[in-house]
Motif scaffolding. Structure first.
Motif, short mmCIF file in Angstrom:
data_model
loop_
_atom_site.label_atom_id
_atom_site.label_comp_id
_atom_site.label_asym_id
_atom_site.label_seq_id
_atom_site.Cartn_x
_atom_site.Cartn_y
_atom_site.Cartn_z
N THR A 169 31.87 45.11 46.86
CA THR A 169 31.07 46.26 46.46
C THR A 169 31.99 47.30 45.84
O THR A 169 32.91 47.80 46.51
N LEU A 170 31.77 47.59 44.58
CA LEU A 170 32.55 48.61 43.87
C LEU A 170 31.83 49.95 43.97
O LEU A 170 30.65 50.05 43.63
N GLN A 171 32.53 50.96 44.43
CA GLN A 171 32.00 52.31 44.45
C GLN A 171 32.19 52.92 43.06
O GLN A 171 33.24 52.75 42.42
N LYS A 172 31.19 53.61 42.58
CA LYS A 172 31.28 54.22 41.25
C LYS A 172 32.51 55.13 41.14
O LYS A 172 32.75 55.98 41.99
N GLY A 173 33.27 54.93 40.07
CA GLY A 173 34.42 55.80 39.79
C GLY A 173 35.66 55.50 40.60
O GLY A 173 36.65 56.21 40.48
N LYS A 174 35.67 54.43 41.41
CA LYS A 174 36.84 54.12 42.23
C LYS A 174 37.42 52.77 41.82
O LYS A 174 36.70 51.80 41.60
N TRP A 175 38.72 52.72 41.75
CA TRP A 175 39.41 51.52 41.28
C TRP A 175 39.52 50.46 42.37
O TRP A 175 39.83 50.77 43.51
N GLN A 214 56.69 45.08 38.76
CA GLN A 214 55.71 46.03 39.29
C GLN A 214 54.50 46.05 38.36
O GLN A 214 54.35 46.93 37.52
N ILE A 215 53.67 45.02 38.49
CA ILE A 215 52.52 44.84 37.61
C ILE A 215 51.25 44.76 38.45
O ILE A 215 51.24 44.10 39.49
N TYR A 216 50.19 45.40 37.99
CA TYR A 216 48.91 45.33 38.69
C TYR A 216 47.76 45.57 37.70
O TYR A 216 47.95 46.15 36.63
N ALA A 217 46.59 45.12 38.07
CA ALA A 217 45.38 45.36 37.27
C ALA A 217 44.36 46.06 38.14
O ALA A 217 44.34 45.89 39.36
N MET A 218 43.49 46.85 37.51
CA MET A 218 42.48 47.61 38.23
C MET A 218 41.13 47.48 37.54
O MET A 218 41.04 47.46 36.31
N LEU A 219 40.08 47.40 38.34
CA LEU A 219 38.71 47.28 37.84
C LEU A 219 37.90 48.46 38.37
O LEU A 219 37.99 48.79 39.55
N LYS A 220 37.10 49.09 37.48
CA LYS A 220 36.30 50.24 37.89
C LYS A 220 34.89 50.14 37.34
O LYS A 220 34.68 49.76 36.19
N TYR A 221 33.93 50.50 38.19
CA TYR A 221 32.53 50.57 37.79
C TYR A 221 32.20 52.00 37.38
O TYR A 221 32.51 52.94 38.11
N VAL A 222 31.56 52.17 36.21
CA VAL A 222 31.26 53.51 35.69
C VAL A 222 29.78 53.65 35.33
O VAL A 222 29.42 54.49 34.52
N GLY A 223 28.93 52.82 35.91
CA GLY A 223 27.50 52.86 35.61
C GLY A 223 26.77 53.98 36.33
O GLY A 223 27.38 54.90 36.89
N GLU A 224 25.45 53.91 36.35
CA GLU A 224 24.62 54.98 36.89
C GLU A 224 24.45 54.90 38.41
O GLU A 224 24.21 55.92 39.06
N LYS A 225 24.56 53.72 39.00
CA LYS A 225 24.35 53.58 40.44
C LYS A 225 25.57 54.10 41.22
O LYS A 225 26.69 54.11 40.70
#
Length: 200
Positions: A129-135, A80-91
């Motif tokens: 498209t990554l939404q800010k603050g969402k994995w 049960q392994i997974y990786a997550m990417l999150k955008y935390v910029g100003e946009k």
């Protein structure tokens, strides 16, 4: 009357649990999940739950988190392994460009035997498209290859064919590999982190 109230209360609790687990699709990718739910789940502790393994790295406006729900697995048990990417910029959102996925599981090292299994990824140009603050979440899947002349070919073949991992001590690496377009220029992002799991 007490039985009815208990039933209503139980159903309400179940619906609350389902609602907390269900909100995972946001933005342009079905792999994105609600950031608050992800962080809450990764931070929760239960004395009876298996030990969770987490590693995290930040580069610029992006965070890569790598998680295994357990530290120790049984031989051939599905990991049960997974990786997550999150955008935390100003946009409010940002578009990234990548191969099949912006997250790649680049290698697995079996430390007891000294064997490295390189991961592989198809390289079409795709975008997310990554939404800010969402994995954006990607579950681990085995990849790689070997030939008859590859050292430890028998072990690698067994590793790739099984549902889980053979007995051993493993470092697994996840990497974020993508670029963004900024001011008419392409800016590359390549950063990684690893976790250790044991199979015995």
């Amino acid at each position: 009357m007490k039985k009815i109230m208990m039933t209503v209360g139980t159903l309400g609790f179940i619906f609350t649990l389902l609602a907390g687990c269900g909100g995972q699709i946001n933005g342009s990718s079905s792999d994105q999940m609600n950031a608050e739910a992800a962080e809450k789940n990764s931070g929760s502790k239960d004395s009876k739950a298996p030990e969770k393994v987490t590693s995290e790295v930040k580069k610029g406006d992006f965070i890569l988190r790598f998680v295994s729900e357990k530290k120790i697995y049984q031989p051939e048990e599905k990991l049960q392994i997974y990786a997550m990417l999150k955008y935390v910029g100003e946009k409010p959102e940002i578009k990234i460009y990548h191969g099949m996925s912006p997250i790649v599981f680049t290698k697995v090292v079996e430390k007891n035997r000294g064997i490295t299994i390189q991961g592989a990824q198809l390289l079409p140009l795709k975008s997310t498209t990554l939404q800010k603050g969402k994995w954006y979440k990607k579950g681990y899947a085995k990849s790689g290859g070997f030939s008859e002349n590859t050292p430890h070919a028998d072990f690698i073949k067994k590793f790739l064919n099984g549902e889980g991992f053979p007995e051993g001590n493993y470092d697994v690496t996840a990497a974020a590999q993508f670029f963004i377009k900024k001011g008419g220029q392409e800016k590359d992002f390549r950063f990684s982190t690893k976790i250790n799991v044991q199979v015995k």
